[in-house]
Design an enzyme around this catalytic site. Structure first.
Site, PDB file in Angstrom:
ATOM      1  N   ASP A 167       0.818  -1.206   0.000  1.00 49.57           N
ATOM      2  CA  ASP A 167       0.000   0.000   0.000  1.00 49.57           C
ATOM      3  C   ASP A 167       0.858   1.265   0.000  1.00 49.57           C
ATOM      4  O   ASP A 167       0.698   2.144  -0.850  1.00 49.57           O
ATOM      5  CB  ASP A 167      -0.905  -0.009   1.235  1.00 49.57           C
ATOM      6  CG  ASP A 167      -2.351   0.301   0.884  1.00 49.57           C
ATOM      7  OD1 ASP A 167      -2.633   0.577  -0.290  1.00 49.57           O
ATOM      8  OD2 ASP A 167      -3.198   0.249   1.787  1.00 49.57           O
ATOM      9  N   ARG A 360      -7.887  -6.636  10.564  1.00 57.04           N
ATOM     10  CA  ARG A 360      -9.184  -6.752   9.914  1.00 57.04           C
ATOM     11  C   ARG A 360     -10.063  -7.736  10.677  1.00 57.04           C
ATOM     12  O   ARG A 360      -9.585  -8.803  11.055  1.00 57.04           O
ATOM     13  CB  ARG A 360      -8.995  -7.202   8.459  1.00 57.04           C
ATOM     14  CG  ARG A 360      -8.346  -6.128   7.611  1.00 57.04           C
ATOM     15  CD  ARG A 360      -8.143  -6.523   6.179  1.00 57.04           C
ATOM     16  NE  ARG A 360      -6.979  -7.350   5.963  1.00 57.04           N
ATOM     17  CZ  ARG A 360      -6.473  -7.644   4.761  1.00 57.04           C
ATOM     18  NH1 ARG A 360      -7.034  -7.147   3.681  1.00 57.04           N
ATOM     19  NH2 ARG A 360      -5.432  -8.410   4.637  1.00 57.04           N
TER      20      ARG A 360
END
Length: 408
Positions: A167, A360
């Protein structure tokens, strides 16, 4: 979750609180440490030894007085729970608690990570660049990013972490390339080498190291970064095919690092649209299906929610606006922009819901990201705004409107 409840003394079904076997060779370093800590915590809950010698050594190796390993307070505290009753670890646990408490906020709580400075800087740099910020400001950001670039060429979400991620690395490449590709050629080339090194056999890209699962959002990000240079062009079509294969029947993608499904959608849209004509039919259809999904899920107030039917929020709307800015019909983009303007505070910042996820699916809030993604969306909208010159008696007046044409 069992481990979290056990740490809090709230586990209710002891029969289900059991350690599990995981092939740690397929995990990145953070996940390895977390798995060892979780298994130790669960083992104690059912009366077994908490961690073997190798496990204790690994967990203890993450503890340095005053430093949070990889900037991750959640893992730091999990390790302390795992070591809490291990003989000889008392001083390590005490020092670790003192380190954790240094990050306690004024409200009494603790954050998930020490900071997200590098990730926030990357997104802010892209946003400021798209909005035409002064170049001296952009070069200051670039110099900072070059300073915190890892030896392997990648970047992490914080300069306190050693594990680079796709990312941040891809975003930094895009920013440096857009700003001055010749000036920053060396850090860009090193970053792309680091990116290629983690590419999966399936043509996709993972968040972290080689051999970990490829993800749709990270693959879209990698396509955008690799497209800035010609020497990795041969990797684009396999990555595009991976992305097409991961698209769901409704046009969306599997969850990524955002609570909003629109995050992966806008990145996949930007990744696939430039390659529309040069790709296989399955790839050609990706961006169109994304646009169709987004246009069909706009709320009555002009905004977008994290999921279909959810209330509008600013950051999801910013993600959607990046896609809408590229459509022929200007009305949806104008309505989304109108909603965003209602969420802006007097100081210029933008109010929104928590969006990032980690681990997550737990959400955490980085307010500056809403500001940055809103600015980035408005930067994508700018090419759609065409000045109109209206000549009146004795002077010329300028107005602006969304151009009724397909954006470049």
């Amino acid at each position: 979750m069992h481990a979290v409840f056990t740490m809090l003394g709230a586990a209710t079904d002891r029969a289900d609180v059991t350690a599990h076997a995981v092939d740690v060779s397929a995990l990145h370093p953070w996940a390895v440490v977390q798995d060892v800590a979780v298994n130790a915590i669960l083992a104690r809950a059912v009366g077994r030894d908490r961690a073997g010698g190798d496990g204790v050594t690994l967990l203890a190796s993450t503890q340095r007085p005053g430093a949070v390993w990889e900037g991750n307070l959640f893992i730091h505290l999990s390790v302390l729970h795992a070591l809490a009753d291990v003989p000889g670890m008392e001083s390590v646990v005490d020092a670790g608690l003192s380190t954790a408490l240094k990050h306690q906020r004024e409200d009494g709580g603790l954050p998930f990570v020490t900071d997200t400075d590098t990730w926030s800087t990357v997104i802010a740099g892209l946003a400021l660049g798209s909005a035409g910020a002064p170049r001296e400001v952009l070069h200051r950001i670039a110099r900072h990013l070059v300073h915190v670039q890892h030896a392997n060429g990648g970047w992490s979400y914080t300069d306190h972490a050693e594990l680079s991620d796709t990312d941040c690395t891809t975003g930094a490449v895009e920013f440096l390339h857009q700003l001055a590709p010749v000036t920053y050629r060396d850090p860009i080339d090193r970053a792309l080498d680091a990116l290629v090194a983690v590419r999966g056999d399936d043509g996709g890209f993972p968040t972290y190291g080689a051999g970990t699962p490829s993800e749709a959002c990270m693959t879209a990000a990698a396509i955008n970064a690799l497209s800035t240079q010609g020497r990795h062009h041969h990797l684009l079509q396999p990555a595009l095919r991976f992305l097409a294969d991961r698209q769901m029947p409704d046009g969306s993608f599997p969850p990524g690092w955002s609570s909003s499904r629109l995050h992966t959608l806008f990145r996949a849209y930007l990744a696939t649209r430039p390659h529309h004509r040069q790709s296989l039919p399955a790839v050609q259809d990706v961006s169109g299906r994304i646009a169709g999904l987004v246009q069909s899920t706009q709320n009555a107030d002009g905004g977008f929610g994290q999921r279909d039917g959810a209330s509008s929020d600013a950051i999801s709307t910013a993600y959607a606006l990046i896609i809408l800015a590229g459509q022929r019909d200007p009305a949806p983009a104008a309505r989304a922009t109108g909603y965003l303007l209602t969420q802006q505070r007097p100081d210029g910042s933008v109010s929104s819901v928590p969006d990032m996820l980690g681990p997550r699916p737990f959400p955490y809030h980085v307010p500056v990201l809403t500001d940055a993604f809103t600015l980035l969306a408005l930067g994508h909208l700018t090419p759609r705004i065409r000045p109109s010159h209206i000549t009146g008696p004795g002077r010329q007046r300028r107005s602006a409107h969304l151009a009724e044409r397909t954006a470049p």
